[in-house]
Structure formats: structure tokens, C-alpha cells
Design an enzyme around this catalytic site. Structure first.
Site, PDB file in Angstrom:
ATOM      1  N   ASN A  69       0.828  -1.199   0.000  1.00  0.00           N
ATOM      2  CA  ASN A  69       0.000   0.000   0.000  1.00  0.00           C
ATOM      3  C   ASN A  69       0.865   1.253   0.000  1.00  0.00           C
ATOM      4  O   ASN A  69       1.936   1.303   0.601  1.00  0.00           O
ATOM      5  CB  ASN A  69      -1.011  -0.012   1.156  1.00  0.00           C
ATOM      6  CG  ASN A  69      -0.489   0.640   2.418  1.00  0.00           C
ATOM      7  OD1 ASN A  69      -0.493   1.869   2.546  1.00  0.00           O
ATOM      8  ND2 ASN A  69      -0.010  -0.172   3.350  1.00  0.00           N
ATOM      9  N   CYS A 129       6.875   8.233   9.314  1.00  0.00           N
ATOM     10  CA  CYS A 129       6.576   9.425   8.532  1.00  0.00           C
ATOM     11  C   CYS A 129       7.878  10.191   8.336  1.00  0.00           C
ATOM     12  O   CYS A 129       8.692  10.277   9.264  1.00  0.00           O
ATOM     13  CB  CYS A 129       5.574  10.295   9.292  1.00  0.00           C
ATOM     14  SG  CYS A 129       5.030  11.708   8.328  1.00  0.00           S
ATOM     15  N   THR A 265      -4.144  -6.166   7.817  1.00  0.00           N
ATOM     16  CA  THR A 265      -4.526  -6.536   6.444  1.00  0.00           C
ATOM     17  C   THR A 265      -5.648  -7.565   6.394  1.00  0.00           C
ATOM     18  O   THR A 265      -6.459  -7.552   5.473  1.00  0.00           O
ATOM     19  CB  THR A 265      -3.273  -7.057   5.706  1.00  0.00           C
ATOM     20  OG1 THR A 265      -2.300  -6.008   5.734  1.00  0.00           O
ATOM     21  CG2 THR A 265      -3.558  -7.424   4.270  1.00  0.00           C
TER      22      THR A 265
HETATM   23  C1  LIG Z   1      -3.977  -0.028   3.712  1.00  0.00           C
HETATM   24  C2  LIG Z   1      -3.205   0.151   4.964  1.00  0.00           C
HETATM   25  C3  LIG Z   1      -3.196   1.389   5.589  1.00  0.00           C
HETATM   26  C4  LIG Z   1      -2.459   1.576   6.768  1.00  0.00           C
HETATM   27  N1  LIG Z   1      -2.489   2.798   7.371  1.00  0.00           N
HETATM   28  C5  LIG Z   1      -1.819   2.964   8.550  1.00  0.00           C
HETATM   29  C6  LIG Z   1      -1.905   4.201   9.256  1.00  0.00           C
HETATM   30  O1  LIG Z   1      -2.594   5.142   8.857  1.00  0.00           O
HETATM   31  N2  LIG Z   1      -1.202   4.305  10.419  1.00  0.00           N
HETATM   32  C7  LIG Z   1      -0.454   3.288  10.940  1.00  0.00           C
HETATM   33  O2  LIG Z   1       0.140   3.437  12.004  1.00  0.00           O
HETATM   34  N3  LIG Z   1      -0.387   2.092  10.296  1.00  0.00           N
HETATM   35  C8  LIG Z   1      -1.045   1.915   9.120  1.00  0.00           C
HETATM   36  N4  LIG Z   1      -0.985   0.706   8.488  1.00  0.00           N
HETATM   37  C9  LIG Z   1      -0.168  -0.391   9.071  1.00  0.00           C
HETATM   38  C10 LIG Z   1      -1.015  -1.380   9.871  1.00  0.00           C
HETATM   39  O3  LIG Z   1      -1.616  -0.755  10.987  1.00  0.00           O
HETATM   40  C11 LIG Z   1      -0.152  -2.555  10.368  1.00  0.00           C
HETATM   41  O4  LIG Z   1       0.828  -2.059  11.259  1.00  0.00           O
HETATM   42  C12 LIG Z   1       0.564  -3.277   9.245  1.00  0.00           C
HETATM   43  O5  LIG Z   1      -0.265  -3.387   8.104  1.00  0.00           O
HETATM   44  C13 LIG Z   1       1.048  -4.675   9.659  1.00  0.00           C
HETATM   45  O6  LIG Z   1      -0.002  -5.487  10.097  1.00  0.00           O
HETATM   46  P1  LIG Z   1      -0.801  -6.494   9.114  1.00  0.00           P
HETATM   47  O7  LIG Z   1       0.223  -7.332   8.415  1.00  0.00           O
HETATM   48  O8  LIG Z   1      -1.705  -7.272  10.008  1.00  0.00           O
HETATM   49  O9  LIG Z   1      -1.540  -5.638   8.147  1.00  0.00           O
HETATM   50  C14 LIG Z   1      -1.717   0.502   7.318  1.00  0.00           C
HETATM   51  C15 LIG Z   1      -1.741  -0.755   6.684  1.00  0.00           C
HETATM   52  C16 LIG Z   1      -2.466  -0.940   5.536  1.00  0.00           C
HETATM   53  C17 LIG Z   1      -2.465  -2.300   4.886  1.00  0.00           C
END
Ligand SMILES: Cc1cc2nc3c(=O)[nH]c(=O)nc-3n(C[C@H](O)[C@H](O)[C@H](O)COP(=O)(O)O)c2cc1C
Length: 303
Positions: A69, A129, A265
Site C-alpha cells: 500500500n 513518517c 490486512t
Molecule cells: C492499507 C493500509 C493502511 C495503513 N495505514 C496505517 C496508518 O494510517 N497508520 C499506521 O500506524 N499504520 C497503518 N498501516 C499499518 C497497519 O496498521 C499494520 O501495522 C501493518 O499493516 C502490519 O499489520 P498487518 O500485516 O496485520 O496488516 C496501514 C496498513 C495498511 C495495509
């Protein structure tokens, strides 16, 4: 009955599952589609000081078993966010945490103040960031990360978590710095940098070229971070996050030393995944003959 409650520093959670930022919208929007009763807390999408438009499409791409993403943290800015969601936070059937992002320490401070005034129960500091003053991402640099966390911890009365990046060269150094600066817990981790190429279209899969890779392929990387940080800082509460799709995945993070587990995700394919994963975790506790999820924490044995 399996005891599903857990502690995350100063916070008592009714479930070890935490809905990860950016994957459940503002949380307010997720009430109808999600199964929020399964979580101990849900984290709203990160908010910046001013509105950010985000990057152009394409911003999401399935790659292998995971997802790329490059959203660019599209959000309405803290004032718009507070106006739109603040009045509804108390209607949500789960504690809502805010997530602050900024391009300077002053921006982080301003966002955190707004989130706290709106009534979030905790603030997560998203350190992934770019720092406009230094150029690199905050999360790569222990000092920059500590400065952002210290400012927020000073600014708000609610508990503060720091969300680190697996891209950091020395995640233990960043973890130690943010804890020293006042973080009550760590989130390990955010997405890892990744990219994909459209061979026919001869372009990257994301408009931004490089983006964040998440989902099952992230799990070994984030688990490594949890193991390393827990070994170095055993008293520090951790939310393990990356690729969790089952109760077994959640148990791996708990056994590695996390006391809570983030789901991200998995929500895109299965918005109510939390309910299933919690049931699976409960069944796993029964199979292992433990009375609660807390009994799993840090139980991994050395070879
Ligand atoms: C589409 C998308 C948007 C995300 N937006 C943020 C965000 O705004 N702030 C943040 O701290 N993490 C964001 N993340 C990271 C997730 O919170 C998480 O830390 C990361 O995806 C790993 O976990 P997962 O493998 O279960 O998705 C985002 C992840 C995805 C896939």
C-alpha cells in the site's frame, strides 16, 4: 472459560486483539462491518496536523501472500477529524485510540492534543513518517523518534504507545529511546518497505513506486522485532503486529513476548476476522491447557 483479558502497561484490555491503524477507517465507520466486540481496542487511521490528500491511484496492490500500500496517509487533518468523528467516539463498542502522524515534532504535538481533546482513550504515535527537518523517517532514528514521543507524552494525559518500523536498522535502539521518552508500550511493527512491477504496463504497482508491505509475509519480520525487543527490554509492553490471520499467528506473538496482538490486512478480506481469531485463540489456550491468554506471554523456550 478462558480468561481473554490482558494488560498493556497502564491499560487493561478485555481482549488481546487490537484493530490496527489504517485498516478499520476511523473505527466509527467500522461499527457496522466489523466485529468490534472481539477487540480490546481499535486504532483509528493516522491523522496529521493539516489535511493530506494522499497519493494518486494505484495505491493498493496484492503481491504474493501480502499487500502493498502507498496511500500516503490520506486524512482530513486533526481539526476536520475531531469535528467529524469526535462526537461519535463514545458510541463505538470498543475503546478507540487515536493515531498521530507528523512531519515535525510540533505537528505530532498538535495532533495528539486534538485527539486527546476529542476523547480517544490512548494515542499511538505512528513514527513511519518523513521528518521534514531531518529528511529520513522518524522511526529510523532513535533521537527523532524519542523527540516525537516525549512531546506527545508531555502534551496528553492519556496513555501513549509508539509504533515502530521494521525498516529501522537497530529497532532495539529505537525501542529503548522511545520508552525512555515516555512510551507506555510499543507496537511492533508497521509495514516494511516494498515494491512490485507491472511487467505489461512497465510501471511500479504503486503510483509512489515504493510502499508498505503487509500481511502474512510480514509476520516473520515483525516477530523477529518482538523477540529482539522483548529480550532486550523484557518489562516493556508490546503489541505484536504483522500478518496475523489466525489464532495460531496471534499465539506466536504472545509467546514471543507481546501482551497484545494487532490485526491489520486481514480486515480487507474478512472485516469480522477478529471474532474468528479470538475463538481460535481461545481453542488454542484450551488445547495447551492454560487458563488465560496471559499464560502464553513470553513462553517461548530457547533451544
Ligand atoms: C492499507 C493500509 C493502511 C495503513 N495505514 C496505517 C496508518 O494510517 N497508520 C499506521 O500506524 N499504520 C497503518 N498501516 C499499518 C497497519 O496498521 C499494520 O501495522 C501493518 O499493516 C502490519 O499489520 P498487518 O500485516 O496485520 O496488516 C496501514 C496498513 C495498511 C495495509
Amino acid at each position: 472459560m478462558i480468561d481473554l483479558t490482558t494488560m498493556l502497561g497502564p491499560l487493561a484490555l478485555r481482549s488481546p486483539l487490537v484493530a490496527a491503524s489504517g485498516t478499520v477507517g476511523s473505527v466509527v465507520d467500522f461499527v457496522e462491518v466489523g466485529a468490534l466486540e472481539a477487540y480490546g481496542a481499535a486504532v483509528a487511521k493516522s491523522v496529521s496536523a493539516e489535511p493530506w490528500e494522499g497519493l494518486a491511484a494505484p495505491r493498493l496492490a496484492p503481491v504474493g501472500a501480502g499487500m502493498l500500500n502507498g496511500i500516503g496517509i490520506q486524512n482530513p487533518g486533526i481539526e476536520g477529524w475531531v469535528r467529524r468523528y469526535g462526537p461519535h467516539l463514545r458510541e463505538v463498542p470498543v475503546p478507540v485510540w487515536g493515531s498521530a502522524v507528523g512531519r515535525s515534532v510540533a505537528e505530532y504535538r498538535r495532533v495528539a492534543r486534538g485527539l486527546a481533546e476529542a476523547g480517544v482513550e490512548a494515542v499511538e504515535v505512528n513514527l513511519s513518517c518523513p521528518n521534514l527537518e531531518e529528511g529520513a523517517m522518524f522511526a529510523l532514528d532513535p533521537e527523532a523518534s524519542a523527540a516525537a514521543v516525549a512531546a506527545i507524552a508531555e502534551e496528553v494525559d492519556v496513555p501513549v504507545g509508539a509504533k515502530l518500523s521494521p525498516n529501522a536498522a537497530d529497532i532495539v535502539a529505537v525501542a529503548a529511546a522511545v520508552v525512555e521518552a515516555g512510551a507506555d508500550w510499543l507496537v511492533l511493527t508497521n509495514t516494511v518497505w516494498g515494491a512490485g512491477i507491472d511487467v505489461e504496463g512497465e510501471r511500479p504497482l504503486l503510483s509512489g513506486g515504493v510502499g508498505g508491505y503487509s500481511g502474512p509475509p510480514l509476520k516473520p519480520i515483525a516477530l523477529r522485532c518482538v523477540l529482539e525487543v522483548h529480550a532486550a527490554l523484557p518489562e516493556v509492553p508490546i503489541i505484536g503486529c504483522g500478518g496475523v490471520c489466525s489464532g495460531r499467528d496471534a499465539a506466536e506473538y504472545l509467546m514471543a513476548g507481546a501482551t497484545a496482538v494487532g490485526l491489520g490486512t486481514v480486515h480487507f478480506a474478512e472485516p469480522r476476522a477478529g471474532r474468528r481469531i479470538l475463538r481460535e485463540l481461545e481453542a488454542l489456550c484450551r488445547r495447551k491447557a492454560v487458563t488465560g491468554v496471559r499464560d502464553l506471554v513470553g513462553t517461548v523456550q530457547p533451544w
